[in-house]
Design a protein around this motif. Structure first.
Motif, short mmCIF file in Angstrom:
data_model
loop_
_atom_site.label_atom_id
_atom_site.label_comp_id
_atom_site.label_asym_id
_atom_site.label_seq_id
_atom_site.Cartn_x
_atom_site.Cartn_y
_atom_site.Cartn_z
N ASN A 140 37.09 30.65 46.54
CA ASN A 140 36.45 29.45 46.00
C ASN A 140 36.82 29.23 44.54
OD1 ASN A 140 33.88 29.19 44.11
ND2 ASN A 140 33.80 31.24 44.96
N GLY A 154 43.48 19.71 53.41
CA GLY A 154 44.70 20.47 53.20
C GLY A 154 45.96 19.63 53.12
N GLU A 208 33.49 24.06 57.28
CA GLU A 208 34.58 24.27 56.33
C GLU A 208 35.94 24.23 57.01
OE1 GLU A 208 32.18 26.85 52.91
OE2 GLU A 208 33.83 27.79 54.02
N THR A 251 36.75 20.60 57.39
CA THR A 251 37.10 20.03 56.08
C THR A 251 38.51 20.43 55.68
OG1 THR A 251 34.76 20.21 55.45
CG2 THR A 251 36.34 19.83 53.69
N LEU A 252 38.86 21.69 55.96
CA LEU A 252 40.21 22.18 55.67
C LEU A 252 41.27 21.34 56.37
CD1 LEU A 252 42.52 24.24 55.09
CD2 LEU A 252 41.62 25.63 56.94
N PHE A 297 32.57 23.74 49.68
CA PHE A 297 32.95 25.15 49.53
C PHE A 297 32.25 25.79 48.33
CE2 PHE A 297 36.17 23.29 52.15
CZ PHE A 297 36.56 24.29 53.02
N CYS A 307 37.73 31.14 52.71
CA CYS A 307 36.30 30.84 52.57
C CYS A 307 35.63 30.76 53.93
CB CYS A 307 36.10 29.53 51.82
SG CYS A 307 36.39 29.61 50.04
N SER A 309 43.21 29.27 50.58
CA SER A 309 41.91 29.56 49.96
C SER A 309 40.77 28.97 50.76
CB SER A 309 41.88 29.03 48.52
OG SER A 309 42.87 29.64 47.72
N LEU A 310 40.93 27.73 51.21
CA LEU A 310 39.90 27.11 52.05
C LEU A 310 39.70 27.90 53.33
CD1 LEU A 310 40.68 23.27 51.74
CD2 LEU A 310 39.13 24.65 50.37
N SER A 357 35.90 19.21 48.19
CA SER A 357 36.02 20.67 48.31
C SER A 357 34.95 21.37 47.48
CB SER A 357 37.41 21.13 47.89
OG SER A 357 37.64 20.93 46.51
N VAL A 390 40.12 27.45 44.68
CA VAL A 390 39.89 26.03 44.98
C VAL A 390 39.48 25.29 43.71
CG1 VAL A 390 38.39 24.43 46.24
CG2 VAL A 390 39.32 26.45 47.39
#
Length: 389
Positions: free
Chosen positions: A117, A190, A182, A185-186, A25, A89, A85-86, A21, A120
């Motif tokens: 961020n 997550g 992103e 990735t989340l 991020f 972003c 939060s992710l 992360s 995170v």
């Protein structure tokens, strides 16, 4: 593998989630100097100070609201706040890529990305501190340095992606590409970022320590040793972020090729990551109280900055790469061990609050440092124009 073994080693997955992360991020916002340099190249109507606000708030705004982030994590769960939060972003990148007026970047990118961020960053540090508490000193320091390595590796990796994407497609399309990355990735990180699998031996944040301050009063936060310490943290982080955010635009203004500037920036990130990995080895080979390691790295950082700017104005400016990469030692120490230092500065039950205090002061430095640098640049340019006139 039985469930107890899985539970015992689940901390490794948490460390990997935090590490990744930070690469993607947090690495993006710390590489935003490339985007600012692109704005300047396009004759942006924004001043250097306004561009500095956009970059620095996008990095650290949430740090000023660290108590709110901590409250939300306790109220709704660390995993929920981490996932949201992710998502914020990624959404801010999509939203800010659609604007035409750059003045809207503060609303569409800086404030939402800056808050998310920072959340995170804070949650990753706190949860890793739970899975690997301070009482497990060697493991704790190693883990803190590993997750902190994600930050400089992030602007090493993301800087290359941003640079190539801007060159091919422009900054708006670049943001959409990073936003999509992103989101992907989340979806992976997550579900994995959870406290459900804490080892049975871990009981919480409060760990045995030998705090410098022995009072539970609020005056602790305003005592002379703490205030002096925090002034040092503020000054150091101001210098570090001023250096990083204006790195591209400042060196390009000295007629250093943009490709070389990007290479130097990525080398700085690479050596920053290397120093963070070596910190546990250094402490093992040369036992030193971490409290004293901080002022040591600050003094060395000041010397390397003087050497950097001294060399940039000479005919042998290419040698400036040496103090540039060595300056990364300062950011490596001051950003990777703040949680550990909080355990020594504050009492057992105040480690978390002490770390939040560190984050707030750090964020103030990260936000104001580049703005002060941008103001100096603007005043210098106006002075030059007056002289020319």
């Amino acid at each position: 593998m039985d469930f107890d073994t899985f539970r015992k080693h689940y901390g490794i997955i948490i460390v990997l989630c935090t590490f990744l992360s930070r690469i993607i991020f947090i690495g993006f916002c710390w590489s935003y100097g490339l985007v600012i340099a692109q704005f300047k190249k396009q004759q942006s109507p924004l001043s250097d100070t306004e561009l500095s606000w956009i970059g620095s708030i996008g990095q650290s705004f949430g740090g000023l609201l660290a108590p709110l982030i901590l409250f939300l994590a306790r109220r709704y769960g660390h995993q929920v706040v981490f996932i949201v939060s992710l998502l914020i972003c990624a959404m801010s990148l999509f939203l800010s890529s659609c604007i035409q007026n750059l003045h809207w970047l503060l609303i569409t990118y800086s404030f939402p990305y800056g808050f998310a961020n920072a959340a995170v960053f804070i949650l990753g540090t706190l949860i890793c501190g739970v899975y690997y508490p301070v009482r497990q000193q060697s493991k704790h320091i190693f883990v803190m340095c590993i997750i902190s390595t994600g930050f400089p590796l992030g602007y090493h990796v993301m800087s290359a992606l941003i640079f190539s994407s801007i060159e091919k497609h422009g900054w708006q399309t670049m943001k959409r590409h990073i936003g999509f990355m992103e989101i992907m990735t989340l979806c992976i990180l997550g579900p994995l970022f959870t406290m459900k699998y804490l080892p049975y031996a871990v009981s919480g944040y409060q760990q045995p320590s030998s705090p410098v301050i022995q009072t539970n009063s609020r005056r602790t936060y305003f005592s002379k040793p703490i205030v002096i310490w925090m002034i040092g943290i503020f000054s150091t982080m101001s210098a570090i972020n001023n250096f990083l955010l204006h790195f591209h635009s400042y060196l390009v203004s000295l007629h250093i090729p943009a490709a070389r500037v990007d290479l130097w920036f990525r080398l700085h990130g690479l050596f920053d990551a290397l120093f963070r990995i070596l910190i546990p080895l250094f402490i093992r080979l040369y036992p030193i109280d971490i409290i004293y390691l901080f002022p040591t790295c600050v003094v060395s950082g000041f010397i390397f900055l003087l050497l950097t700017f001294g060399l940039l104005y000479t005919t042998i400016y290419a040698v400036a790469i040496l103090p540039i990469v060595l300056f990364s030692f300062t950011s490596a120490v001051t950003t990777s061990l703040q949680y550990t230092v909080s355990n020594q500065l504050f009492e057992n039950d105040q480690t978390e609050q002490g770390y939040v205090y560190h984050v707030i002061i750090t964020s103030l430095g990260l936000i104001l440092g580049p703005v002060i640098g941008g103001t100096d640049s603007l005043l210098e340019r106006k002075k030059t124009n007056v002289l020319l006139f």
